[in-house]
Design a protein around this motif. Structure first.
Motif, mmCIF file in Angstrom:
data_model
loop_
_atom_site.group_PDB
_atom_site.id
_atom_site.type_symbol
_atom_site.label_atom_id
_atom_site.label_comp_id
_atom_site.label_asym_id
_atom_site.label_seq_id
_atom_site.Cartn_x
_atom_site.Cartn_y
_atom_site.Cartn_z
ATOM 1 N N GLU A 569 1.030 -1.811 0.358
ATOM 2 C CA GLU A 569 -0.026 0.399 -0.104
ATOM 3 C C GLU A 569 1.153 1.313 0.268
ATOM 4 O OE1 GLU A 569 -3.808 0.041 2.156
ATOM 5 O OE2 GLU A 569 -2.555 0.751 3.797
ATOM 6 N N ALA A 570 -0.046 2.409 -0.486
ATOM 7 C CA ALA A 570 1.115 3.490 -0.498
ATOM 8 C C ALA A 570 -0.223 4.509 -0.548
ATOM 9 C CB ALA A 570 1.635 4.432 -1.604
ATOM 10 N N ILE A 571 0.153 5.969 -0.453
ATOM 11 C CA ILE A 571 -1.273 6.608 -0.181
ATOM 12 C C ILE A 571 -0.309 8.554 -0.558
ATOM 13 C CG2 ILE A 571 -2.353 8.630 1.355
ATOM 14 C CD1 ILE A 571 -2.134 6.501 3.746
ATOM 15 N N ILE A 572 -0.854 8.107 -2.131
ATOM 16 C CA ILE A 572 -0.937 10.000 -2.457
ATOM 17 C C ILE A 572 -1.220 10.890 -1.105
ATOM 18 C CG2 ILE A 572 -0.264 10.956 -4.555
ATOM 19 C CD1 ILE A 572 0.842 8.788 -4.996
ATOM 20 N N LYS A 573 -0.238 11.556 -0.978
ATOM 21 C CA LYS A 573 -1.377 12.787 -0.054
ATOM 22 C C LYS A 573 -1.194 14.105 -0.829
ATOM 23 C CE LYS A 573 0.091 10.184 4.785
ATOM 24 N NZ LYS A 573 0.591 10.664 6.050
ATOM 25 N N ALA A 574 -2.114 15.037 -0.299
ATOM 26 C CA ALA A 574 -1.989 16.212 -0.997
ATOM 27 C C ALA A 574 -2.796 17.409 -0.381
ATOM 28 C CB ALA A 574 -3.311 16.221 -2.527
ATOM 29 N N THR A 625 1.355 -7.171 -5.709
ATOM 30 C CA THR A 625 3.125 -6.953 -5.077
ATOM 31 C C THR A 625 3.683 -5.709 -4.934
ATOM 32 O OG1 THR A 625 4.176 -7.198 -7.634
ATOM 33 C CG2 THR A 625 3.234 -8.889 -7.404
ATOM 34 N N ARG A 626 5.674 -5.480 -4.433
ATOM 35 C CA ARG A 626 5.600 -4.814 -4.391
ATOM 36 C C ARG A 626 6.123 -4.089 -5.505
ATOM 37 N NH1 ARG A 626 6.221 -1.253 -0.561
ATOM 38 N NH2 ARG A 626 6.405 -3.236 1.257
ATOM 39 N N THR A 627 6.716 -4.768 -6.420
ATOM 40 C CA THR A 627 6.942 -4.472 -7.962
ATOM 41 C C THR A 627 6.151 -4.058 -8.594
ATOM 42 O OG1 THR A 627 8.071 -6.747 -7.494
ATOM 43 C CG2 THR A 627 8.331 -5.526 -9.214
ATOM 44 N N GLN A 628 4.402 -4.681 -8.369
ATOM 45 C CA GLN A 628 3.711 -3.556 -8.706
ATOM 46 C C GLN A 628 3.604 -2.103 -8.607
ATOM 47 O OE1 GLN A 628 1.528 -6.561 -8.661
ATOM 48 N NE2 GLN A 628 0.771 -6.067 -11.658
ATOM 49 N N LEU A 629 3.416 -2.355 -7.411
ATOM 50 C CA LEU A 629 3.680 -0.900 -6.489
ATOM 51 C C LEU A 629 4.294 -0.011 -6.957
ATOM 52 C CD1 LEU A 629 1.617 0.387 -4.351
ATOM 53 C CD2 LEU A 629 3.295 0.308 -2.221
ATOM 54 N N ASN A 630 6.009 -0.388 -6.617
ATOM 55 C CA ASN A 630 6.380 0.777 -7.282
ATOM 56 C C ASN A 630 7.095 1.192 -8.375
ATOM 57 O OD1 ASN A 630 8.742 1.391 -5.583
ATOM 58 N ND2 ASN A 630 9.778 -0.099 -5.632
ATOM 59 N N GLY A 631 6.189 0.387 -8.875
ATOM 60 C CA GLY A 631 5.925 0.320 -10.478
ATOM 61 C C GLY A 631 5.127 1.287 -11.170
ATOM 62 N N MET A 632 3.982 1.442 -9.995
ATOM 63 C CA MET A 632 2.691 2.025 -10.534
ATOM 64 C C MET A 632 3.057 4.020 -9.885
ATOM 65 S SD MET A 632 -0.749 0.846 -9.899
ATOM 66 C CE MET A 632 0.205 0.002 -9.191
ATOM 67 N N LEU A 633 3.739 4.011 -9.123
ATOM 68 C CA LEU A 633 4.071 5.145 -7.689
ATOM 69 C C LEU A 633 5.654 6.136 -8.682
ATOM 70 C CD1 LEU A 633 4.645 3.904 -3.931
ATOM 71 C CD2 LEU A 633 2.744 5.347 -5.252
ATOM 72 N N GLN A 634 6.216 4.155 -9.501
ATOM 73 C CA GLN A 634 6.886 5.694 -10.491
ATOM 74 C C GLN A 634 6.488 6.243 -11.219
ATOM 75 O OE1 GLN A 634 9.881 2.751 -11.230
ATOM 76 N NE2 GLN A 634 11.577 4.268 -10.167
ATOM 77 N N ASP A 654 3.218 8.709 1.143
ATOM 78 C CA ASP A 654 3.139 7.558 2.091
ATOM 79 C C ASP A 654 3.825 6.251 1.719
ATOM 80 O OD1 ASP A 654 3.817 6.134 4.713
ATOM 81 O OD2 ASP A 654 2.367 7.811 5.489
ATOM 82 N N VAL A 655 4.844 5.737 1.496
ATOM 83 C CA VAL A 655 4.633 4.020 1.306
ATOM 84 C C VAL A 655 5.122 3.229 2.753
ATOM 85 C CG1 VAL A 655 6.334 1.726 0.352
ATOM 86 C CG2 VAL A 655 6.291 4.464 -0.673
ATOM 87 N N ASP A 656 3.793 2.304 2.489
ATOM 88 C CA ASP A 656 3.519 1.519 3.887
ATOM 89 C C ASP A 656 3.369 2.513 4.740
ATOM 90 O OD1 ASP A 656 5.167 -0.417 2.939
ATOM 91 O OD2 ASP A 656 6.924 -0.175 3.054
ATOM 92 N N PRO A 657 1.296 3.208 5.047
ATOM 93 C CA PRO A 657 1.276 3.836 5.727
ATOM 94 C C PRO A 657 0.785 3.398 6.825
ATOM 95 C CG PRO A 657 0.066 4.309 3.870
ATOM 96 C CD PRO A 657 0.802 2.745 3.029
ATOM 97 N N VAL A 658 1.341 3.721 8.543
ATOM 98 C CA VAL A 658 0.992 3.207 9.696
ATOM 99 C C VAL A 658 -0.311 4.767 9.826
ATOM 100 C CG1 VAL A 658 2.354 2.106 9.798
ATOM 101 C CG2 VAL A 658 2.652 4.049 10.778
ATOM 102 N N GLU A 659 -0.532 5.247 9.841
ATOM 103 C CA GLU A 659 -1.507 7.040 10.229
ATOM 104 C C GLU A 659 -2.118 6.660 8.572
ATOM 105 O OE1 GLU A 659 0.234 9.692 11.139
ATOM 106 O OE2 GLU A 659 -0.319 9.414 13.345
#
Ligand code: ADP
Ligand code: ZN
Ligand code: ZN
Length: 660
Positions: A569-574, A625-634, A654-659
């Motif tokens: 998971e990752a969050i794009i924060k605005a 998968t981690r690779t897919q997430l990473n590629g997408m974020l790129q 925010d990659v691997d968000p906990v909040e």
């Protein structure tokens, strides 16, 4: 025939302390070792740079490196590799990543590192220990001290099982091999006993590195660890990359703790950076906890991490019993049910201690008018202001703004102002009235501000027989209260009902940790959990006192739903002063995402919907998968860097968000 002077020209990739996701090429007439700090002109300003590598180039237009600051590099090649990895993994500007792991005074171009002497006199450790290990501890040390190469291992030890003593023997093993050890702890200032025990054993070989220390002190320790003058470093998350000549082992104590994750700026997890570091250095890493993170448990399950268990408490006492108190039909007194007050009374009569665990400081979380709709709220965050009795202020717990307490309602001018809810200060006052003869100790951020106030509070608690402790999560970390027999947990329902997956995990960890503070003396301890959701399946699972079973049942659920830790998971924060700006920005971004490859939620307002005058919105992305997430974020970041809208909002990843 004139003499031609051929000036050598070397080209370097340099990371610059600016918020840009790229490195820049500069040249110098000098050979510069990778990892060295330099001053470079960026625009019209002089900025700190760190040389990443020399590159092959001939006829390119580059600026000259203005000044080489130090005679030796601040990061080794291996460290640069890990930092570059971190910048890629968290999609954060490389210059800021590097700055995070430098002592503050080396983060500018004005200071120069002073000359370091390298240390050869590695002192042999003393081979006497104050404690003999138990059978289980011996077995754990046997396995852990023989780990070779990259072998991440979870040391799952129930509270009071003596993990510290196991760390100490593993550290000793490394010192005997002339190696150094990095011991990460979540909040050292809150848990002085780990430091005390390690320092007692290893004396002058130990250094500390955390944010409560002055920059000058931190710089000193940073240097001593690099030269080998000290071989054991205990530090918080910014210590994750501290250099040592021969690092042999990393230990991450309380690996589940959320404070390993930085929430502002470079949003990294020190635990995960440490794991990467161990992998690159090919050294073992021990992750210790009584309540391991779901992420780590999954990796143990997948056989990627090893597992060593300490299932018995040193004192051989039974762990405390849990009891859930349904408060739906109950009138509470400052948040306490009458049954809880009776239990406190009974505990005090036996000359024992009782603790109230509540995660709200201040007097009351809300201050309202009972005649109209008015509610005291922060101008810039819109959140409810918390009434603080001692300082006679209304304080925003998000941005720390403080306001006077009005005597009349600002909206209707009546005097019908009232508080809603309970905080630590209110409990303190109520309990003082109920038990006037009993010492009461309140431990929260407000009562422990002054230097050493934490230590003196802890000492007073230890010296008192029958007393009441009131505390936030600060009170539940690693302390040992031998006379504590009763814990009352009064606001767990937020954790039970929250839609955020991290909330339930944290609630479970806190309850098990708080229970661990009790019952170290005679094994009749009780944890009373007040809840309006007494039949909640997670609470019922926790009631059995077995964290691993609780975690397993959540993991099974997450697996079935493909949620983290079974997806990534990752969050794009605005953030911007206008809601619509955020929404437009994230909507546009969302359109560029291939929805076949991942799940996207949002734009949604953040939990903290407004902060310091800015609205906060999230786009949550989950990939299998981690690779897919990473590629997408790129892909997303390259879209963002070109987007016209992206200068209207402040955005971050925010990659691997906990909040949330
Ligand atoms: P944990 O971190 O696993 O909760 P600690 O390391 O704080 O446990 O140990 C709990 C208590 O037991 C501490 O007071 C510690 O000094 C004590 N202890 C640990 N190991 C031993 C031992 N082998 N013999 C006697 N006391 C021990
Ligand atoms: Zn009013
Ligand atoms: Zn505020």
């Amino acid at each position: 025939m004139g003499l031609q002077i051929q000036m050598n020209k070397f080209f370097y990739n340099v990371s610059i302390a600016i918020p840009l996701r790229q490195t820049f090429t500069y040249h110098s007439t000098q050979k510069i070792i990778s990892g060295t700090r330099v001053a470079v002109k960026f625009g019209s300003k002089l900025k700190l740079g760190i040389v990443i590598e020399e590159i092959d180039a001939t006829n390119i237009q580059t600026k000259l490196i203005y000044q080489v600051l130090d005679n030796e590099p601040v990061f080794s090649d291996v460290e640069l590799k890990i930092l570059t990895w971190a910048s890629d993994y968290y999609h954060h500007p490389i210059g800021e990543v590097m700055g995070t792991f430098l002592p503050t005074n080396l983060r500018n171009v004005k200071t120069v590192m002073d000359v370091q002497e390298s240390f050869s006199g590695h002192t042999s450790p003393d081979n006497s220990f104050v404690k003999n290990l138990t059978q289980q501890q011996t077995e754990a040390v046997d396995i852990l001290s023989k780990l070779k190469g990259f072998q991440p291992t979870l040391l799952y030890g129930v509270t009071g099982s003596g993990k510290t003593e196991v760390y100490i023997r593993c550290i000793q093993e490394q010192l005997l091999q002339q190696k150094s050890v990095l011991l990460l702890a979540p909040e050292i200032a809150l848990t002085p006993q780990l430091e005390q025990r390690v320092a007692e054993q290893f004396g002058p070989s130990v250094g500390m590195y955390h944010s409560k220390m002055t920059p000058a002190k931190r710089y000193k320790v940073w240097k001593k660890f690099r030269t080998g003058e000290i071989n054991i470093l205990i530090g918080t998350r910014s210590a994750a990359m501290m250099s040592a000549p021969k690092l042999g082992l990393i230990i991450v104590d309380e690996e589940h703790d959320a404070s390993y994750k930085q929430h502002e700026g470079f949003k990294f997890s020190a635990r995960d950076v440490a794991i990467k570091r161990a992998q690159v250095l090919k050294i073992p890493i021990i992750l210790g906890s009584a309540t391991p993170s779901l992420r780590t448990l999954r990796l143990v399950d997948d056989k990627k991490f090893g597992l060593v268990k300490l299932t018995k408490r040193i004192t051989k006492q039974n762990p405390p019993k849990f009891s859930i108190l349904d408060i739906n039909e109950t009138t509470l007194i400052s948040g306490l049910a009458p049954q809880a007050i009776e239990a406190i009374d009974a505990t005090l009569k036996q000359k024992k201690q009782a603790m109230i665990f509540i995660n709200r400081r201040g007097f009351a979380p809300q201050f309202i008018c009972s005649n109209c709709e008015w509610r005291a709220a922060c101008n810039s965050c819109e959140s409810s202001l918390v009434l603080h009795h001692h300082s006679e202020r209304l304080i925003c717990h998000r941005c720390d703004s403080a306001f006077g307490v009005p005597s009349h309602c600002p909206a209707c001018n009546t005097e019908q102002l009232a508080v809603v809810g309970t905080g630590t200060e209110q409990l303190e006052i109520t309990l003082q009235e109920l038990f006037p003869q009993i010492p009461i100790f309140r431990m929260d951020k407000d009562s422990t501000k002054k230097a050493n106030s934490m230590e003196s509070l802890l000492a007073a608690i230890h010296d008192s027989k029958s007393s009441i402790l009131i505390g936030t999560q600060m009170l539940i970390k690693g302390h040992d209260f031998p006379n504590l027999e009763l814990v009352v947990a009064i606001d767990v329902d937020q954790g039970v009902t929250s839609l955020h997956p991290a909330a339930i995990e944290e609630m479970g960890q806190q309850l098990i940790q708080v229970a661990g503070r009790a019952g170290r003396s005679d094994g009749n301890a009780l944890v009373l959990v007040q809840s309006r959701y007494a039949q909640d399946k997670n609470l019922l699972q926790l009631k059995k006192g077995n964290y691993i079973n609780f975690a397993k049942s959540i993991l099974a659920e997450r697996k079935a739903l493909n949620q983290p830790p079974y997806s990534f998971e990752a969050i794009i924060k605005a953030a911007s002063p206008k809601t619509q700006t955020n929404i437009d920005f994230l909507e546009q971004l969302r359109k560029t995402i291939d929805l076949k490859r991942c799940i996207v939620v949002g734009p949604i307002p953040a939990m903290q919907a407004k902060l310091r005058g800015s609205y906060q919105h999230h786009l949550v992305i989950q990939a299998p998968t981690r690779t897919q997430l990473n590629g997408m974020l790129q892909d997303l970041i390259s879209v963002l860097s070109k987007s016209k809208n992206s200068n209207k909002v402040r955005w971050s990843v925010d990659v691997d968000p906990v909040e949330f």
